[in-house]
Design an enzyme around this catalytic site. Structure first.
Site, PDB file in Angstrom:
ATOM      1  N   PRO A  10       0.938  -1.698   0.028  1.00  0.00           N
ATOM      2  CA  PRO A  10       0.338  -0.162   0.204  1.00  0.00           C
ATOM      3  C   PRO A  10       1.402   1.513  -0.011  1.00  0.00           C
ATOM      4  CG  PRO A  10      -0.181  -1.140   2.263  1.00  0.00           C
ATOM      5  CD  PRO A  10       0.853  -2.037   1.440  1.00  0.00           C
ATOM      6  N   ASN A  11       0.017   2.261  -0.998  1.00  0.00           N
ATOM      7  CA  ASN A  11       1.138   3.340  -1.108  1.00  0.00           C
ATOM      8  C   ASN A  11       2.469   3.624  -1.860  1.00  0.00           C
ATOM      9  OD1 ASN A  11      -1.319   4.995   0.448  1.00  0.00           O
ATOM     10  ND2 ASN A  11      -0.535   3.872   2.184  1.00  0.00           N
ATOM     11  N   ARG A  18       5.326  10.906  -2.190  1.00  0.00           N
ATOM     12  CA  ARG A  18       5.072  10.924  -0.553  1.00  0.00           C
ATOM     13  C   ARG A  18       5.748  10.233   0.429  1.00  0.00           C
ATOM     14  NH1 ARG A  18       4.143   5.366   1.880  1.00  0.00           N
ATOM     15  NH2 ARG A  18       3.150   5.582   4.625  1.00  0.00           N
ATOM     16  N   TYR A  23      11.233   8.704   1.731  1.00  0.00           N
ATOM     17  CA  TYR A  23      10.892   7.784   0.593  1.00  0.00           C
ATOM     18  C   TYR A  23      11.862   7.804  -0.403  1.00  0.00           C
ATOM     19  CZ  TYR A  23       7.807   6.296   4.528  1.00  0.00           C
ATOM     20  OH  TYR A  23       6.773   5.475   5.270  1.00  0.00           O
ATOM     21  N   ASN A  74       8.068  -5.388  -0.956  1.00  0.00           N
ATOM     22  CA  ASN A  74       8.323  -4.410  -0.433  1.00  0.00           C
ATOM     23  C   ASN A  74       6.930  -4.578  -0.140  1.00  0.00           C
ATOM     24  OD1 ASN A  74       8.075  -1.563   0.884  1.00  0.00           O
ATOM     25  ND2 ASN A  74       9.239  -0.785  -0.153  1.00  0.00           N
ATOM     26  N   ALA A  77       2.983  -1.125   4.990  1.00  0.00           N
ATOM     27  CA  ALA A  77       2.581  -0.952   6.045  1.00  0.00           C
ATOM     28  C   ALA A  77       2.104  -2.479   6.493  1.00  0.00           C
ATOM     29  CB  ALA A  77       1.287   0.167   6.076  1.00  0.00           C
ATOM     30  N   GLU A  98      12.889  -9.536   1.703  1.00  0.00           N
ATOM     31  CA  GLU A  98      11.814  -8.153   2.053  1.00  0.00           C
ATOM     32  C   GLU A  98      12.434  -7.187   1.862  1.00  0.00           C
ATOM     33  OE1 GLU A  98      10.124  -6.822   6.809  1.00  0.00           O
ATOM     34  OE2 GLU A  98      10.756  -8.921   6.295  1.00  0.00           O
ATOM     35  N   HIS A 100      12.406  -3.163   2.375  1.00  0.00           N
ATOM     36  CA  HIS A 100      12.497  -1.100   2.703  1.00  0.00           C
ATOM     37  C   HIS A 100      12.990   0.058   2.181  1.00  0.00           C
ATOM     38  CE1 HIS A 100       8.999  -3.768   5.457  1.00  0.00           C
ATOM     39  NE2 HIS A 100      10.478  -4.180   5.866  1.00  0.00           N
ATOM     40  N   ARG A 107      12.640   4.180  12.989  1.00  0.00           N
ATOM     41  CA  ARG A 107      11.813   5.034  12.349  1.00  0.00           C
ATOM     42  C   ARG A 107      10.461   4.542  14.516  1.00  0.00           C
ATOM     43  NH1 ARG A 107       8.627   4.776   7.335  1.00  0.00           N
ATOM     44  NH2 ARG A 107       7.919   6.602   8.079  1.00  0.00           N
TER      45      ARG A 107
END
Length: 151
Positions: A10-11, A18, A23, A74, A77, A98, A100, A107
Site C-alpha cells: 500500500p501507498n 509521498r 522515501y 516491499n 505497512a 523483504e 524497505h 523509525r
C-alpha cells in the site's frame, strides 16, 4: 528463463510524492525501470505488481508457486501487521526477500516489528531505491548458487 516477482504494498504507488524526505523522490516506475534493466542484463524475467489491497498481495504470493524463483517484497505497512501475508509467504516454497526504502528500525516504534521477517530469507532496508537493487543482486547471487547446486 528464470523469473522474479517484485511485489509492492500500500501507498507505494505514491512514491516520489509521498514524504520524499523519508522515501526519496524516485517513483515506483523509476524503480521498476532500473530493476527491469538490471534483470535483463542478467537474463532474468521480472514481473511487477503493486496493490493497496492485502488479499491481492496474498493471491500474488500464492500464485508465484511453481512459476517464480524469487519474490522481492516491499509489503509497506502490511509488514507490521499482516498475518495473512506472513502465512502466505510461509505456505509457498518461493524464497522471499523483504525490502524497505527506509530503515524501519530507526523509525516509529510500531514500525520496528516485521511480522513477515521470520518467514523471509532476509531483509534489505534503509537504502532508498537502492534497497530494491540490493535485493535484486542478492536474489541473482542466490539463483546462481541454486543453479550450481543442481549441477
Amino acid at each position: 528463463m528464470s523469473k522474479f516477482l517484485v511485489l509492492n504494498g500500500p501507498n507505494l504507488n505514491l512514491l516520489g510524492k509521498r514524504e520524499p524526505e523519508i522515501y526519496g523522490d524516485m517513483t515506483l516506475t523509476d524503480i521498476r525501470e532500473r530493476l527491469r534493466k538490471r534483470a535483463a542484463e542478467a537474463g532474468v524475467e521480472i514481473e511487477f505488481f503493486q496493490s493497496n489491497h492485502e488479499g491481492a498481495l496474498v493471491d500474488a504470493v500464492q500464485n508465484a508457486e511453481g512459476s517464480t524463483e524469487f519474490i522481492l517484497l516491499n509489503a509497506a505497512a502490511f509488514t507490521h501487521y499482516s498475518i495473512a501475508l506472513r502465512d502466505a509467504i510461509a505456505a509457498v516454497s518461493v524464497p522471499v526477500i523483504e525490502i524497505h526504502l527506509s530503515n524501519i528500525h530507526r523509525r516509529e516504534k510500531f514500525r520496528h516489528t516485521s511480522v513477515i521477517a521470520p518467514v523471509v530469507m532476509g531483509q534489505v532496508a534503509g537504502f532508498g531505491a537502492e534497497s530494491y537493487l540490493g535485493a535484486l543482486e542478492i536474489a541473482l547471487m542466490k539463483l546462481g548458487a541454486m543453479k550450481e547446486a543442481v549441477r
